[in-house]
Structure formats: C-alpha cells, structure tokens
Design an enzyme around this catalytic site. Sequence first.
Site: not given
Length: 190
Positions: A114, A157-158, A161
């Site tokens: 990351c 993954h994004e 966030h």
Amino acid sequence: MITMNDIIREGHPTLRKIAEKVDFPLSEDIKQLANELLQFLINSQDPEIAEEYELRAGVGIAAPQVNVSSQLLAVYLSSADEESDEPEFSRIMINPRIVSHSVQQTCLPDGEGCLSVDREIEGFVPRHKRITVEYVDLDGEKHKERLRGLPAIVVQHEIDHLNGVMFYDRIDPENPLALPDGIDVLGSGE
C-alpha cells in the site's frame, strides 16, 4: 502533480474514516483530483518519472490516501504486452460499491502492499475472486462491471480505503502465512 509527499501514511486518522459520498454534478476540484490520482499511478509505473520524483509504483489509489475523505478511486494496470500502449485496466470510480461477489476467494502470492504503508507486512490477504461493482465515471455515467483476477483484487483494496479498512486488517493475525481453505492464489490456476 501528486508525489509521495502528498500521500498520508498509516496512523493518519483520515485512513480510518468512512469516506463521504461524492455529490453530482461533480465539482471541478473532484474532477481534477480524480485525474491527478490516475496520473500519479501512470507516473509511478514509468521508470524515468518514478525515479526523478521518487515515486513508489502503485496500481491503485483512493482519495483518502491524499487526505480527501471522498468516495473516489483510481486504478491503472499497465498492459502485460510491452508492445501495447493501452493499459490492461484503467478506471476512475466515483461512489463505487460491490453489489455482488463470488464465495470463492483469491489472494496475491506475495501479499499486498500500500502506498500509505512504508513497511513490509507479510501475510495473505483474502479477497473475493470475482466481484460486480457499480460506480459512476467522471461524465456522470453509471456503470456496472464484473471483475476478476488482479483488477478485482485492486478494486477491493481501494474500496476498503473508502471504508477505513487497511489491507493488513484482513490478514490472519494468528497465522499470516497460512492459506485459508479453498482459497486460490492468483496466477496458480487462473
């Protein structure tokens, strides 16, 4: 131009917030940020630009990583074909959400990294093998897209966030290098 100095690191409170939905019509600030996020990824994958500006290579970035708590992300996967200038996968996603996913899981063979994490963290990060994501693009057009493999992993993954989740939250703390039952390692049978 976004550089590594603009990217906040783990421990910053914005990374643990749930990002705000983006309103339409889009503001010029949001449009500019979206394009700058995508351009950062393209620059970070260009060896000369990355070296000149000391950029770490990235394939995805979300607005919270530059301290903007908005549901906005960019993904850029360059083509495996060195002859092609067209990326394998390139998207700007506004207000993305996963509307369905496979039961089967997958993970990257070497774990995940990351841009907001400056240390190596070992461990497998289980992700859904296939997802269907709904999002809006910069023109205000709605999309519903099925993803698998690396694009699916990066988008998950994004989106994490945008929900205040870091990739290492998904690693088994008791046994980070144990593969969960039934999980496919990306590249081993795709």
